[in-house]
Scaffold this active site. Structure first.
Site, PDB file in Angstrom:
ATOM      1  N   GLU A 288     -20.410   2.312 -13.208  1.00 55.40           N
ATOM      2  CA  GLU A 288     -19.652   2.291 -11.963  1.00 55.40           C
ATOM      3  C   GLU A 288     -18.738   3.500 -11.915  1.00 55.40           C
ATOM      4  OE1 GLU A 288     -16.483  -1.179 -12.517  1.00 55.40           O
ATOM      5  OE2 GLU A 288     -18.480  -1.907 -12.968  1.00 55.40           O
ATOM      6  N   ARG A 292      -9.823   5.931  -8.847  1.00 57.71           N
ATOM      7  CA  ARG A 292      -8.362   5.876  -9.039  1.00 57.71           C
ATOM      8  C   ARG A 292      -8.009   6.638 -10.310  1.00 57.71           C
ATOM      9  NH1 ARG A 292     -10.418   0.977 -11.282  1.00 57.71           N
ATOM     10  NH2 ARG A 292     -10.062   0.975 -13.513  1.00 57.71           N
TER      11      ARG A 292
HETATM   12  C1  MV4 Z   1     -23.987  -3.998 -18.696  1.00 58.96           C
HETATM   13  C2  MV4 Z   1     -24.104  -4.253 -20.076  1.00 58.96           C
HETATM   14  C3  MV4 Z   1     -25.371  -4.174 -20.630  1.00 58.96           C
HETATM   15  N1  MV4 Z   1     -26.441  -3.894 -19.845  1.00 58.96           N
HETATM   16  N2  MV4 Z   1     -25.082  -3.711 -17.964  1.00 58.96           N
HETATM   17  C4  MV4 Z   1     -19.322  -4.918 -18.368  1.00 58.96           C
HETATM   18  C5  MV4 Z   1     -18.375  -4.481 -17.323  1.00 58.96           C
HETATM   19  C6  MV4 Z   1     -19.188  -4.102 -16.164  1.00 58.96           C
HETATM   20  N3  MV4 Z   1     -18.659  -2.916 -15.565  1.00 58.96           N
HETATM   21  C7  MV4 Z   1     -20.539  -3.876 -16.695  1.00 58.96           C
HETATM   22  N4  MV4 Z   1     -20.563  -4.369 -18.037  1.00 58.96           N
HETATM   23  C8  MV4 Z   1     -21.695  -4.345 -18.775  1.00 58.96           C
HETATM   24  N5  MV4 Z   1     -22.804  -4.034 -18.078  1.00 58.96           N
HETATM   25  C9  MV4 Z   1     -26.266  -3.680 -18.546  1.00 58.96           C
HETATM   26  N6  MV4 Z   1     -27.345  -3.406 -17.803  1.00 58.96           N
HETATM   27  C10 MV4 Z   1     -22.969  -4.551 -20.797  1.00 58.96           C
HETATM   28  C11 MV4 Z   1     -21.755  -4.620 -20.152  1.00 58.96           C
HETATM   29  C12 MV4 Z   1     -20.649  -4.969 -20.988  1.00 58.96           C
HETATM   30  C13 MV4 Z   1     -19.661  -4.047 -21.296  1.00 58.96           C
HETATM   31  C14 MV4 Z   1     -19.655  -2.768 -20.772  1.00 58.96           C
HETATM   32  C15 MV4 Z   1     -18.671  -1.874 -21.088  1.00 58.96           C
HETATM   33  C16 MV4 Z   1     -17.675  -2.244 -21.965  1.00 58.96           C
HETATM   34  C17 MV4 Z   1     -17.621  -3.496 -22.483  1.00 58.96           C
HETATM   35  C18 MV4 Z   1     -18.609  -4.419 -22.151  1.00 58.96           C
HETATM   36  C19 MV4 Z   1     -18.569  -5.686 -22.709  1.00 58.96           C
HETATM   37  C20 MV4 Z   1     -19.539  -6.589 -22.383  1.00 58.96           C
HETATM   38  C21 MV4 Z   1     -20.571  -6.228 -21.521  1.00 58.96           C
END
Ligand code: MV4
Length: 445
Positions: A288, A292
């Site tokens: 994403e 900000r």
């Molecule tokens: C994911 C992922 C694994 N695979 N998408 C967590 C916050 C949100 N912005 C998206 N997130 C994640 N998306 C896919 N396809 C794992 C996470 C995620 C994560 C991402 C960044 C930092 C910490 C995290 C903790 C759990 C899951």
């Protein structure tokens, strides 16, 4: 240049903005809730206006009261900080209609990144790598089963209006699709008033690496290298650093270029951050974009030697950026010092700080709004401040951090300092061997 900036925020970020404004010769207006009347941001601003009761919806989220404060003080710009109204397109719109410059992107840019499916489609069109998955909304349980079979398990369902982890569901096998789909939809509807859900491949044990970018009103965009934010707990970052111990010069070039493409695709104006998931093979995927200034902007400031708030204000005033990228010259680490009890599931610990000694010395920066006798109110986030250390190498930055943490004395409330002390001595952390799952198995002694 602006003559007077109203800061629509509180705590350390309000103070951070006031400091830069003072250096730039810009007058400042603080707004505050009745719970914050003794806060430093109120004392350090040139003027201060009480905007309501403690609850955020009655003060820091109350757009009419903030606009009234800007009008009676004759402010010509508003800095939103982070959180609260920082990514509220309606607020940015109202500022524009009132002839007050919102120090941030336009409402269109906020909206383009606020809806995650739209953002993902924009990224695909711009040639930015995204996680493989479904292009669009999940229509039904059957549609979800069919999509998951095509993508291949494990998959993740996310709310299109979400971000930051709310309403996500990981699914490992078909029999769990129905329940995940229903709960994700219900949660999304309750949290965001939008029950739209999409699906993509679940990337296992990823790192969270984000690229700081800046864009001006003339279409110039640059990047300022990365921050590694993999040390998180329940989507709350606890430690950030730059450069990432996982980074290579080649990966930085590729991720930097992708981040510039992402920001350019929406003609981004202001400072912002493009978040990526990075897998163990160093494949990276757009996650994403945060439109900000972020809490962790300080680690970038320290390694590229650059005041990001000053740049943000100058860009809002129509300043042209050079278009050159910035690369880390140092290593910086930031520990978030929260009023939370790390021995009790990080439960908030608001209350009065009775004794305070703040660390200092070579390579130490503290961004904090607290003082001895200050009462941390229970209504807002529990951050006491940020401790940032900077050194020529990662190992030295960690050792300086341990030393600085050892000097910190905060009595009256529980803090995350014991957690950080142990982390700085952890062998996996010290060797750079961690990902976003690291804290799930971390045991505090
Ligand atoms: C994911 C992922 C694994 N695979 N998408 C967590 C916050 C949100 N912005 C998206 N997130 C994640 N998306 C896919 N396809 C794992 C996470 C995620 C994560 C991402 C960044 C930092 C910490 C995290 C903790 C759990 C899951």
């Amino acid at each position: 240049m602006f003559k007077k900036i109203l800061i629509a925020n509180r705590g350390e970020i309000a103070l951070r903005v006031i400091r830069t404004c003072r250096e730039m010769g810009i007058k400042t207006v603080a707004v505050y809730s009745t719970a914050d009347k003794d806060s430093l941001h109120v004392k350090f601003a040139d003027e201060a206006v009480c905007i309501g009761k403690p609850a955020s919806v009655d003060s820091y989220l109350n757009i009419p009261f903030i606009m009234a404060a800007a009008e009676i003080t004759n402010a010509d710009a508003i800095h939103p900080g982070y959180g609260f109204l920082a990514e509220n397109a309606k607020f940015a719109q109202i500022c524009a209609e009132s002839g007050i410059k919102f120090i941030g992107p336009t409402p269109d840019m906020i909206n383009a990144m606020g809806d995650k499916i739209t953002a993902k489609q924009t990224m695909i069109a711009a040639g930015v790598p995204v996680v493989p998955g479904l292009d669009g909304l999940l229509e039904s349980v059957e549609h979800a089963k069919k999509s998951a079979a095509e993508i291949g398990y494990p998959v993740i369902m996310k709310a299109t209006a979400g971000g930051g982890g709310k309403g996500m569901r990981v699914v490992w096998k078909e029999e769990d699709i129905e329940k995940a789909f229903e709960t994700a939809k219900t949660e999304a509807a309750a949290s965001f008033k939008n029950d739209g859900i999409y699906m993509e491949k679940f990337v296992e044990e990823p790192r969270h690496i984000e690229i700081q970018v800046a864009g001006d009103q003339f279409g110039n965009v640059c990047h300022l290298s990365e921050r590694d934010c993999s040390i998180q707990r329940r989507h709350q970052k606890l430690v950030e650093e730059s450069p990432s111990p996982f980074m290579t010069n080649e990966l930085r070039e590729r991720m930097g270029e992708a981040a510039i493409k992402a920001a350019s695709a929406i003609n981004y104006e202001s400072v912002g951050t493009v978040e990526f998931l990075v897998d163990k093979h160093r494949n990276f995927y757009f996650m994403e974009m945060n439109t900000r200034i972020q809490v962790e902007h300080c680690v970038t400031e320290e390694v590229v030697n650059f005041d990001l708030i000053k740049e943000q204000i100058k860009i809002a005033a129509g300043h042209k950026i050079s278009g050159q990228n910035y690369y880390p010259m140092m290593h910086a680490i930031e520990c978030r010092i929260n009023a939370e009890d790390p021995y009790a599931d990080f439960r908030p610990s608001p209350g009065k700080i009775t004794v305070l000694h703040t660390p200092g010395g070579h390579g130490v920066r503290v961004d904090s709004h607290v003082y001895a006798g200050y009462v941390i109110p229970p209504y807002y986030d529990s951050m006491i401040g940020k401790l940032i250390t900077v050194a020529q190498t990662r190992e030295e930055a960690i050792d300086t951090m341990y030393r600085a943490l050892s000097e910190y004395v905060i009595e009256g409330v529980k803090t995350t300092i014991p957690f950080h002390l142990q982390l700085m001595k952890n062998e996996d952390f010290r060797s750079g061997n961690f990902n976003t799952k690291f804290l799930e198995s971390f045991v505090l002694k």
